[in-house]
Scaffold this active site. Structure first.
Site, PDB file in Angstrom:
ATOM      1  N   PHE A  37      15.051   9.033 -10.153  1.00 44.01           N
ATOM      2  CA  PHE A  37      15.435   8.361  -8.924  1.00 44.01           C
ATOM      3  C   PHE A  37      16.944   8.298  -8.728  1.00 44.01           C
ATOM      4  CE2 PHE A  37      11.160   7.024  -9.757  1.00 44.01           C
ATOM      5  CZ  PHE A  37      10.585   6.971  -8.507  1.00 44.01           C
ATOM      6  N   GLN A 103       7.038   2.229 -15.930  1.00 41.10           N
ATOM      7  CA  GLN A 103       7.671   1.972 -14.646  1.00 41.10           C
ATOM      8  C   GLN A 103       7.267   3.029 -13.614  1.00 41.10           C
ATOM      9  OE1 GLN A 103      11.582   1.912 -16.857  1.00 41.10           O
ATOM     10  NE2 GLN A 103      12.045   0.332 -15.357  1.00 41.10           N
ATOM     11  N   HIS A 121       5.042  -0.899 -11.815  1.00 36.64           N
ATOM     12  CA  HIS A 121       5.435  -0.644 -10.435  1.00 36.64           C
ATOM     13  C   HIS A 121       4.276  -0.116  -9.593  1.00 36.64           C
ATOM     14  CE1 HIS A 121       9.900  -0.324 -11.849  1.00 36.64           C
ATOM     15  NE2 HIS A 121       9.459  -1.557 -11.774  1.00 36.64           N
ATOM     16  N   CYS A 132      -6.402  -7.385   5.806  1.00 35.28           N
ATOM     17  CA  CYS A 132      -7.666  -7.899   5.257  1.00 35.28           C
ATOM     18  C   CYS A 132      -7.930  -7.499   3.822  1.00 35.28           C
ATOM     19  CB  CYS A 132      -8.832  -7.445   6.135  1.00 35.28           C
ATOM     20  SG  CYS A 132      -9.147  -5.648   6.085  1.00 35.28           S
ATOM     21  N   CYS A 157      -9.572  -4.461  10.851  1.00 30.86           N
ATOM     22  CA  CYS A 157      -8.719  -5.543  11.372  1.00 30.86           C
ATOM     23  C   CYS A 157      -7.465  -5.063  12.087  1.00 30.86           C
ATOM     24  CB  CYS A 157      -8.335  -6.504  10.239  1.00 30.86           C
ATOM     25  SG  CYS A 157      -7.061  -5.846   9.135  1.00 30.86           S
ATOM     26  N   SER A 195      16.615   4.393 -18.222  1.00 29.80           N
ATOM     27  CA  SER A 195      18.007   3.957 -18.360  1.00 29.80           C
ATOM     28  C   SER A 195      18.099   2.446 -18.422  1.00 29.80           C
ATOM     29  CB  SER A 195      18.840   4.486 -17.187  1.00 29.80           C
ATOM     30  OG  SER A 195      18.289   4.030 -15.958  1.00 29.80           O
TER      31      SER A 195
END
Length: 255
Positions: A37, A103, A121, A132, A157, A195
């Site tokens: 990331f 993670q 996560h 709903c 819904c 990290s």
């Protein structure tokens, strides 16, 4: 000291521990073709994570996520486990580790055969209506989007479907408190490919009696680690498996 010479020490730590847990981050999946990331080529270099992957944006402008974020997450479904994932599954089968805290949302640990996996996560197996609570599979979610539903809405819904991953601003799953207790009760935590920059999961090593690190690049906890190995996850875990096979503590991999 070259990292391969530290594998013997890592094996010693593992074999002397009666309870070992593993914490994994994005670095364990890069060898499966999933970018991390925060690196120069990471996902966050392509989009603003707070803009695309925050609860606030999703609640107010879900179309932003479905136009930009969903294609990025959908690419994770094409990934397959790598050596590091498979070695962890073998270690669990041999009773050398008691579970994996991850993670990652890619599901690669389960694909490789790990049975005890705590997903801090969330995951990308399904999506839930924020109105709903009705669930659909990830494939059903993709099909709705492919048919032009931006955002995809619940037929019951009219609520928006949200992937069962933790967005910025979401609380962590209840399992996090359980994992904190388990880590505190363990003798060793092995951190692979993280990290340790993302709170509160990055506090887990400090709850453990002892922890070891396998990561490319520095982490926030280097100075406190009992052992630090700077290597790619797959190479290091294969070397660990070979050492354990040599000692008769892990069976040879069969095809």
């Amino acid at each position: 000291m070259p990292w391969r010479e530290k594998i013997v020490e890592l094996a010693d730590l593992l074999l002397s521990s009666s309870k070992t847990l593993v914490l994994t981050g994005a670095g364990i999946s890069t060898e499966s073709g999933i970018p991390d990331f925060r690196g120069p080529d990471g996902l966050w270099s392509k989009v603003d994570p707070i803009e695309v992957f925050s609860v606030e944006t999703f609640t107010q402008r879900p179309k932003v996520f479905y136009e930009v974020g969903l294609p990025l997450l959908g690419a994770l479904h094409r990934a397959r486990p790598n050596t590091a994932h498979y070695v962890l599954a073998r270690l669990e089968e041999a009773g050398l580790i008691q579970g994996v805290i991850t993670q990652n949302v890619d599901g690669l640990h389960q694909q490789a055969g790990s049975r005890t996996v705590y997903e801090m996560h969330g995951h990308l197996r399904s999506a839930t209506c924020i109105g709903c609570g009705h669930q659909v599979s990830w494939r059903q979610l993709e099909e709705m989007v492919e048919q032009g539903a931006l955002p995809p809405l619940c037929a019951a819904c009219g609520g928006v479907y949200k992937p069962d991953a933790v967005f910025f601003g979401d609380p962590l799953p209840p399992e996090f408190d359980y994992c904190c207790r388990e880590v505190a009760d363990s003798q060793l935590l092995l951190v692979i490919g993280s990290s340790l920059e993302v709170a509160p999961v990055n506090y887990l090593p400090y709850l453990s009696k002892k922890f070891a690190l396998i990561n490319m690049g520095p982490t926030m906890a280097d100075s406190r680690a009992a052992l630090r190995i700077e290597a790619r996850a797959g190479e290091a875990m294969q070397a660990l498996a070979d050492e354990l096979v040599k000692r008769g503590r892990l069976r040879e991999k069969t095809i």
